[in-house]
Design a protein around this motif. Structure first.
Motif, PDB file in Angstrom:
ATOM      1  N   THR A 198      -8.711 -12.562  -4.760  1.00 21.50           N
ATOM      2  CA  THR A 198      -9.890 -11.791  -4.372  1.00 21.50           C
ATOM      3  C   THR A 198     -10.843 -11.603  -5.549  1.00 21.50           C
ATOM      4  O   THR A 198     -10.412 -11.447  -6.701  1.00 21.50           O
ATOM      5  CB  THR A 198      -9.480 -10.414  -3.816  1.00 21.50           C
ATOM      6  OG1 THR A 198     -10.661  -9.678  -3.479  1.00 21.50           O
ATOM      7  CG2 THR A 198      -8.661  -9.617  -4.837  1.00 21.50           C
ATOM      8  N   ARG A 205      -9.668  -4.226  -5.869  1.00 26.19           N
ATOM      9  CA  ARG A 205      -8.532  -4.609  -5.029  1.00 26.19           C
ATOM     10  C   ARG A 205      -7.533  -5.452  -5.815  1.00 26.19           C
ATOM     11  O   ARG A 205      -6.314  -5.280  -5.692  1.00 26.19           O
ATOM     12  CB  ARG A 205      -9.036  -5.390  -3.809  1.00 26.19           C
ATOM     13  CG  ARG A 205      -7.909  -5.989  -2.961  1.00 26.19           C
ATOM     14  CD  ARG A 205      -8.430  -6.546  -1.654  1.00 26.19           C
ATOM     15  NE  ARG A 205      -7.454  -7.419  -1.017  1.00 26.19           N
ATOM     16  CZ  ARG A 205      -6.367  -7.004  -0.379  1.00 26.19           C
ATOM     17  NH1 ARG A 205      -6.103  -5.711  -0.311  1.00 26.19           N
ATOM     18  NH2 ARG A 205      -5.535  -7.871   0.173  1.00 26.19           N
ATOM     19  N   ARG A 233      -5.476  -3.240  -7.926  1.00 22.39           N
ATOM     20  CA  ARG A 233      -4.532  -2.461  -7.121  1.00 22.39           C
ATOM     21  C   ARG A 233      -3.312  -3.312  -6.732  1.00 22.39           C
ATOM     22  O   ARG A 233      -2.168  -2.860  -6.814  1.00 22.39           O
ATOM     23  CB  ARG A 233      -5.225  -1.926  -5.869  1.00 22.39           C
ATOM     24  CG  ARG A 233      -4.348  -0.975  -5.058  1.00 22.39           C
ATOM     25  CD  ARG A 233      -5.107  -0.320  -3.918  1.00 22.39           C
ATOM     26  NE  ARG A 233      -5.370  -1.252  -2.832  1.00 22.39           N
ATOM     27  CZ  ARG A 233      -6.567  -1.725  -2.527  1.00 22.39           C
ATOM     28  NH1 ARG A 233      -7.636  -1.350  -3.246  1.00 22.39           N
ATOM     29  NH2 ARG A 233      -6.735  -2.564  -1.528  1.00 22.39           N
ATOM     30  N   ASN A 269     -12.845  -9.097  -5.528  1.00 23.00           N
ATOM     31  CA  ASN A 269     -12.990  -7.639  -5.609  1.00 23.00           C
ATOM     32  C   ASN A 269     -12.043  -7.138  -6.708  1.00 23.00           C
ATOM     33  O   ASN A 269     -10.837  -7.071  -6.504  1.00 23.00           O
ATOM     34  CB  ASN A 269     -12.646  -7.017  -4.256  1.00 23.00           C
ATOM     35  CG  ASN A 269     -12.820  -5.506  -4.238  1.00 23.00           C
ATOM     36  OD1 ASN A 269     -12.593  -4.830  -5.233  1.00 23.00           O
ATOM     37  ND2 ASN A 269     -13.228  -4.987  -3.088  1.00 23.00           N
ATOM     38  N   ASP A 296       0.808  -1.219   0.000  1.00 23.70           N
ATOM     39  CA  ASP A 296       0.000   0.000   0.000  1.00 23.70           C
ATOM     40  C   ASP A 296       0.840   1.268   0.000  1.00 23.70           C
ATOM     41  O   ASP A 296       0.308   2.368   0.102  1.00 23.70           O
ATOM     42  CB  ASP A 296      -0.940   0.016   1.222  1.00 23.70           C
ATOM     43  CG  ASP A 296      -1.986  -1.097   1.124  1.00 23.70           C
ATOM     44  OD1 ASP A 296      -2.411  -1.401   0.004  1.00 23.70           O
ATOM     45  OD2 ASP A 296      -2.345  -1.647   2.176  1.00 23.70           O
ATOM     46  N   CYS A 307      -3.065 -13.735  -5.115  1.00 26.01           N
ATOM     47  CA  CYS A 307      -4.187 -12.786  -5.176  1.00 26.01           C
ATOM     48  C   CYS A 307      -5.384 -13.486  -5.812  1.00 26.01           C
ATOM     49  O   CYS A 307      -5.419 -13.699  -7.023  1.00 26.01           O
ATOM     50  CB  CYS A 307      -3.803 -11.553  -5.996  1.00 26.01           C
ATOM     51  SG  CYS A 307      -5.167 -10.392  -6.198  1.00 26.01           S
TER      52      CYS A 307
END
Length: 466
Positions: free
Chosen positions: A380, A385, A388, A382, A348, A378
């Motif tokens: 997810t 997200r 990102r 989403n 982040d 990864c």
């Protein structure tokens, strides 16, 4: 027939040799299966009525390159060069092997007919043969129908087949993944009922079969079959343990399905990045979260898995050693699991030069594999997200390349080596040299390279401060 004609220069001559001496010779098993699928390679399997000694004598007349390392199991090998191609050949005397209930190794015995040999084979799709002399197709147990229908079935009852060799239960999972076939219901039931029998098989054979499954293009179906039938409870219990009971509020994802998805994605990344199938990558992807079941805690409305990376690395070491994986494989898989969360500490924020150096230093030779594991981790749904995280990792790889163009980061070393440290400080070998070395390496990681004169002054100041 096209496949058989392609290998005719090999099988015609070989068949004539055996026939002239009164022996039967059949192309058999995986070679026939692959020929029917249009994918026959340069490894050819045969079975014969000849004894191993007779086979070896005939093969020596066929080619100067022969070996008898598998003679105790009835197998003689040979290498034949013909028409600019190389063929690896194995000829095995008709077999009738069985396992005794207390044995870890097959009890080898030789049979006297092709039908008797084929009924002892693992699956019907591997229990077909072609008479080399007459080109007659031999399929007494319906292998061609099962191949057409995409079904894994045993020539005899599955109970008898798995009693003869329990490793066949794992092989069913491998073929299900490799061929994309469905395992027949009666085979699945027998695997479930007889799962404990896998414990009589040696760790080396289990390891080889597990690796064979993992190195297929789509191992997920086979792994799930091993879990559903209970076989994984005996060979890789950490995998079914990932099926954590979901709480009613679904405060964490299904770790088991997540791990299989990470494996799928790691395989896709291997291909995309131009790599051959890699057992280290695949074991790390499958096992990266095995520390979660023992570290799961509920903190109010939140579920946590603190230090599951460290715990998982230790569990992976223990399991892979029990399966007799090479020490280099064990070390690499454990290191990747230990590091698989490292990226998220920076994901982040902006990557500083020191953070990039530290990431590369800690990964060492496993950097490319760590790239694959971290990206594959990864899963997810989403999309925002996911995008990102992908952009953040792309930025990290870009920063690594950028820094590598400016300085040596692939194998970070301190500003001065051990001999230079001892010369500057006027000391001999000892603990202080190691401490100085660690200090200079940390400074190099944090601040980048220094000219030698500045490094000498830095070392002297550190020594004086002590």
């Amino acid at each position: 027939m096209q496949q058989l004609l392609r290998i005719a220069p090999v099988i015609d001559d070989l068949g004539n040799l055996f026939r002239a001496e009164g022996h039967e010779l059949f192309l058999v098993g995986g070679s026939v299966r692959d020929a029917l699928l249009g994918s026959l390679g340069h490894d050819l399997d045969f079975t014969t009525s000849a004894t191993p000694d007779e086979t070896h004598a005939l093969l020596r007349r066929f080619t100067p390159s022969t070996w008898d390392i598998g003679k105790d199991f009835g197998t003689i090998g040979a290498l034949k060069r013909a028409d600019g191609q190389e063929w690896q050949i194995e000829v095995t005397t008709f077999r009738a092997d069985i396992y005794r209930s207390e044995s870890r190794k097959p009890e080898v015995s030789f049979g006297d007919s092709i039908d008797g040999d084929l009924i002892r084979r693992d699956f019907t799709v591997n229990a077909m043969a072609v008479d080399v002399a007459t080109r007659a197709f031999v399929d007494p147990y319906g292998g061609l129908d099962d191949l057409a229908d995409g079904v894994i079935r045993t020539p005899s009852t599955p109970e008898r087949s798995f009693s003869d060799d329990p490793l066949r239960m794992m092989r069913a999972a491998r073929f299900a993944s490799r061929l994309g076939f469905i395992v027949a219901d009666e085979v699945v039931r027998a695997m479930t009922d007889m799962a404990e029998r896998i414990t009589i098989v040696s760790a080396e054979r289990i390891q080889a079969e597990l690796s064979g499954l993992l190195l297929t293009d789509s191992p997920r179906a086979g792994l799930d079959l091993l879990v559903r039938t209970g076989i994984a409870d005996y060979i890789l219990p950490e995998l079914p343990a990932l099926k954590l009971e979901l709480d009613e509020h679904h405060r964490h994802k299904d770790v088991y399905q997540h791990s299989l998805t990470v494996l799928d994605q790691a395989i896709a990344l291997e291909k995309d990045r131009g790599h051959e199938p890699d057992i280290v990558n695949r074991l790390a992807a499958l096992l990266h979260d095995i520390g979660k079941p023992v570290t799961r805690r509920f903190e109010g409305s939140k579920v946590t898995f603190h230090h599951h990376d460290v715990v998982g690395a230790k569990l992976a070491k223990k399991r892979l050693r029990a399966l007799n994986y090479p020490s280099a494989v064990v070390k690499s898989v454990a290191r990747l699991i230990d590091l698989h969360l490292r990226f998220h500490g920076y994901s982040d924020g902006e990557w500083s030069d020191s953070a990039v150096r530290r990431y590369v230093r800690d990964a060492g030779d496993e950097l490319e594999r760590l790239h694959i594991l971290t990206r594959a981790d990864c899963t997810t749904r989403n999309q925002q997200r996911a995008n990102r995280l992908r952009r953040a990792y792309e930025e990290l790889e870009w920063r690594i390349d950028e820094l590598a163009s400016q300085e040596e980061i692939a194998s970070l070393r301190p500003h001065l080596n051990g001999d230079q440290i001892m010369e500057v400080l006027g000391i001999g070998p000892g603990r202080e040299v190691g401490q100085a070395y660690a200090f200079l390496l940390e400074h190099r990681t944090e601040h980048g390279p220094l000219p030698e004169d500045e490094a000498v002054e830095l070392l002297r100041q550190w020594w004086a401060d002590r």
